[in-house]
Scaffold this motif. Structure first.
Motif, mmCIF file in Angstrom:
data_model
loop_
_atom_site.group_PDB
_atom_site.id
_atom_site.type_symbol
_atom_site.label_atom_id
_atom_site.label_comp_id
_atom_site.label_asym_id
_atom_site.label_seq_id
_atom_site.Cartn_x
_atom_site.Cartn_y
_atom_site.Cartn_z
ATOM 1 N N GLN A 35 26.640 -25.227 25.060
ATOM 2 C CA GLN A 35 27.384 -24.076 25.144
ATOM 3 C C GLN A 35 28.073 -23.818 26.654
ATOM 4 O O GLN A 35 29.291 -23.677 26.748
ATOM 5 C CB GLN A 35 26.569 -22.756 25.115
ATOM 6 C CG GLN A 35 26.874 -22.013 23.978
ATOM 7 C CD GLN A 35 25.631 -20.654 24.143
ATOM 8 O OE1 GLN A 35 24.617 -20.639 23.941
ATOM 9 N NE2 GLN A 35 26.414 -19.436 24.104
ATOM 10 N N LEU A 36 27.444 -24.572 27.548
ATOM 11 C CA LEU A 36 27.600 -24.453 28.830
ATOM 12 C C LEU A 36 28.973 -25.285 29.197
ATOM 13 O O LEU A 36 29.865 -24.925 29.809
ATOM 14 C CB LEU A 36 26.623 -24.871 29.893
ATOM 15 C CG LEU A 36 25.531 -23.859 30.176
ATOM 16 C CD1 LEU A 36 24.368 -24.312 30.783
ATOM 17 C CD2 LEU A 36 26.127 -22.598 30.682
ATOM 18 N N ILE A 37 28.769 -26.508 28.402
ATOM 19 C CA ILE A 37 29.875 -27.426 28.542
ATOM 20 C C ILE A 37 31.227 -26.911 27.780
ATOM 21 O O ILE A 37 32.053 -27.144 28.404
ATOM 22 C CB ILE A 37 29.519 -28.831 27.743
ATOM 23 C CG1 ILE A 37 28.306 -29.354 28.828
ATOM 24 C CG2 ILE A 37 30.654 -29.779 27.774
ATOM 25 C CD1 ILE A 37 27.725 -30.713 28.301
ATOM 26 N N VAL A 55 31.996 -24.017 26.408
ATOM 27 C CA VAL A 55 32.551 -22.638 26.499
ATOM 28 C C VAL A 55 32.921 -22.190 28.143
ATOM 29 O O VAL A 55 34.013 -21.845 28.481
ATOM 30 C CB VAL A 55 31.271 -21.581 26.249
ATOM 31 C CG1 VAL A 55 32.043 -20.228 26.493
ATOM 32 C CG2 VAL A 55 31.085 -21.770 24.601
ATOM 33 N N ALA A 56 31.963 -22.653 28.899
ATOM 34 C CA ALA A 56 32.056 -22.565 30.606
ATOM 35 C C ALA A 56 32.719 -23.777 31.237
ATOM 36 O O ALA A 56 32.861 -23.801 32.199
ATOM 37 C CB ALA A 56 30.776 -21.999 31.052
ATOM 38 N N ASP A 57 32.743 -24.867 30.644
ATOM 39 C CA ASP A 57 33.055 -26.162 31.153
ATOM 40 C C ASP A 57 32.398 -26.498 32.346
ATOM 41 O O ASP A 57 32.519 -27.081 33.296
ATOM 42 C CB ASP A 57 34.517 -26.018 31.603
ATOM 43 C CG ASP A 57 35.305 -27.604 31.989
ATOM 44 O OD1 ASP A 57 34.788 -28.388 31.412
ATOM 45 O OD2 ASP A 57 36.176 -27.406 32.795
ATOM 46 N N SER A 58 30.991 -26.360 32.082
ATOM 47 C CA SER A 58 29.907 -26.530 33.368
ATOM 48 C C SER A 58 28.944 -27.756 32.918
ATOM 49 O O SER A 58 28.280 -27.530 31.755
ATOM 50 C CB SER A 58 29.125 -25.212 33.682
ATOM 51 O OG SER A 58 28.128 -25.400 34.462
ATOM 52 N N TYR A 59 28.999 -28.735 33.753
ATOM 53 C CA TYR A 59 28.227 -29.971 33.210
ATOM 54 C C TYR A 59 27.062 -30.047 34.070
ATOM 55 O O TYR A 59 26.160 -30.626 33.513
ATOM 56 C CB TYR A 59 29.043 -31.171 33.275
ATOM 57 C CG TYR A 59 30.111 -31.302 32.481
ATOM 58 C CD1 TYR A 59 29.830 -32.245 31.071
ATOM 59 C CD2 TYR A 59 31.374 -30.789 32.519
ATOM 60 C CE1 TYR A 59 31.047 -32.411 30.290
ATOM 61 C CE2 TYR A 59 32.294 -30.729 31.778
ATOM 62 C CZ TYR A 59 31.956 -31.779 30.464
ATOM 63 O OH TYR A 59 33.096 -31.966 29.729
ATOM 64 N N ALA A 60 27.147 -29.459 35.335
ATOM 65 C CA ALA A 60 25.862 -29.840 36.267
ATOM 66 C C ALA A 60 24.373 -29.331 35.581
ATOM 67 O O ALA A 60 23.364 -30.167 35.569
ATOM 68 C CB ALA A 60 26.154 -29.106 37.431
ATOM 69 N N PHE A 61 24.578 -28.005 35.157
ATOM 70 C CA PHE A 61 23.229 -27.671 34.665
ATOM 71 C C PHE A 61 22.945 -28.063 33.261
ATOM 72 O O PHE A 61 21.799 -28.299 33.083
ATOM 73 C CB PHE A 61 23.192 -25.813 34.640
ATOM 74 C CG PHE A 61 21.920 -25.391 34.476
ATOM 75 C CD1 PHE A 61 20.835 -25.447 35.574
ATOM 76 C CD2 PHE A 61 21.674 -24.622 33.389
ATOM 77 C CE1 PHE A 61 19.695 -25.087 35.126
ATOM 78 C CE2 PHE A 61 20.353 -24.151 33.313
ATOM 79 C CZ PHE A 61 19.159 -24.400 34.188
#
Length: 354
Positions: A94-96, A98-104
């Protein structure tokens, strides 16, 4: 209040992380279909739900270790612990997406790998070495397939992380390909036992529980794992070489999942309409919502991977079915929590009067 919370911790259903799985799958489906605001709202909800459930699970391990071991060694509910692995990976995906967030998401993948090894070998070791084992009809249920779901979820999140990794992405892809095939193996082994249980052993309406929808959900997430690998084939030459095989194998599992859908709806009609089994909230209902949402997401991605846009008509319809199912189960969840809280405090007041 603290006593009530600790009671909830002690009695926490091992498969409650299916709530995060179902919500995450619906969020990802929403994003694919262009409902970005809904996808983000479900992401925030999922972060909160995952945090609460993880906190309660850690407290349960610390405060009630004997209860954990008892549940983990149970044929009936022990496989529910795999929902923690799947939920961790679904949240990372989801983070990747939907939010384009890879770190967490990368840390979540590492945590999921740790949980996968811990739960996989603890559960199967405990159920194998038991002196008294249940019969097949008593011991097997659809929840066992969450082992395959968790394995494929690890594969999907790892593959999605590849674009953010510099050197070493071949190692990650090798790992995710192995998890993909391992998940396929687990599904084929377990579904054989379940199909035998369906067709040759008496099935009471009370025994057809919501986790049997994982019969379809497990192949749906397998299709998504395969489609994700196909879309990242250019990142590794070996993947490019086996892409034709992956396409055929992934389509095979998608077709199997599609076959299950009418039968599961028919059996649900038989259970609740013909046999009049009451419809009441239970945590396992999230295991019914997850397959519907996951089938929506997997069909969308499969259509892109196989370049068959006509298949996208299916998820456009299934999305609304999954959304309605999620809403009804969520309402049941809130009502159940309210009733349980009210009953606890009512009992506490009566005890004080005595």
């Amino acid at each position: 209040m603290l006593k009530f919370f600790l009671k909830l911790v002690e009695t926490l259903f091992p498969g409650y992380f299916a709530l995060v799985m179902a919500t995450g799958a619906l969020s990802i489906s929403s994003f694919f279909l262009g409902f970005e605001m809904l996808a983000e709202m479900l992401l925030y909800f999922n972060i909160a739900a995952y945090t609460v459930l993880l906190t309660m699970t850690i407290l349960r391990v610390v405060l009630y270790p004997k209860r954990i071991i008892k549940d983990l060694s149970s044929h009936a509910i022990g496989s529910g612990f795999f929902t923690a692995v799947a939920a961790t990976c679904v949240l990372g995906s989801q983070l990747i997406l939907v939010a384009d967030s890879y770190a967490f998401a990368f840390y979540l993948w590492g945590f999921a790998l740790f949980l996968w090894f811990l739960i996989m070998y603890s559960f199967f070791t405990l159920v194998i070495v038991q002196r008294d084992t249940p019969t097949l009809s008593e011991g097997i249920n659809g929840a066992w397939l969450i082992a395959a779901v968790a394995t494929q979820a690890v594969s999907i999140l790892g593959t999605l992380l590849v674009p953010a990794v510099g050197s070493g992405h071949e190692i990650i892809l090798f790992t995710t390909v192995c998890f993909y095939f391992l998940g396929c193996m687990l599904y084929l082994n377990i579904i054989t036992l379940i199909f035998y249980r369906f067709t040759f052993l008496k099935l009471e309406s009370s025994a057809f529980t919501p986790p049997y929808w994982i019969n379809m959900g497990a192949v749906a997430i397998t299709s998504l794992a395969g489609a994700t690998l196909i879309q990242h084939a250019e990142s590794w030459s070996f993947l490019t070489e086996i892409t034709p095989f992956l396409k055929g194998f992934t389509l095979f599992f998608w077709a199997a999942g599609t076959w299950w859908i009418p039968l599961l709806f028919i059996l649900a009609f038989w259970r609740h309409i013909i046999r009049r089994h009451p419809v009441t909230y239970e945590p396992a209902l999230w295991a019914m919502v997850f397959p519907l949402a996951m089938y929506t997401a997997s069909t969308w991605e499969l259509a892109i991977a196989l370049e068959t846009p006509f298949l996208q008509a299916i998820p456009r319809m299934m999305f609304y079915i999954a959304s309605i199912a999620w809403c009804f189960v969520f309402i049941g969840f809130v009502h159940h929590l309210y009733i349980r809280t009210a009953a606890y405090y009512r009992a506490a007041r009566m005890q004080k009067r005595v």
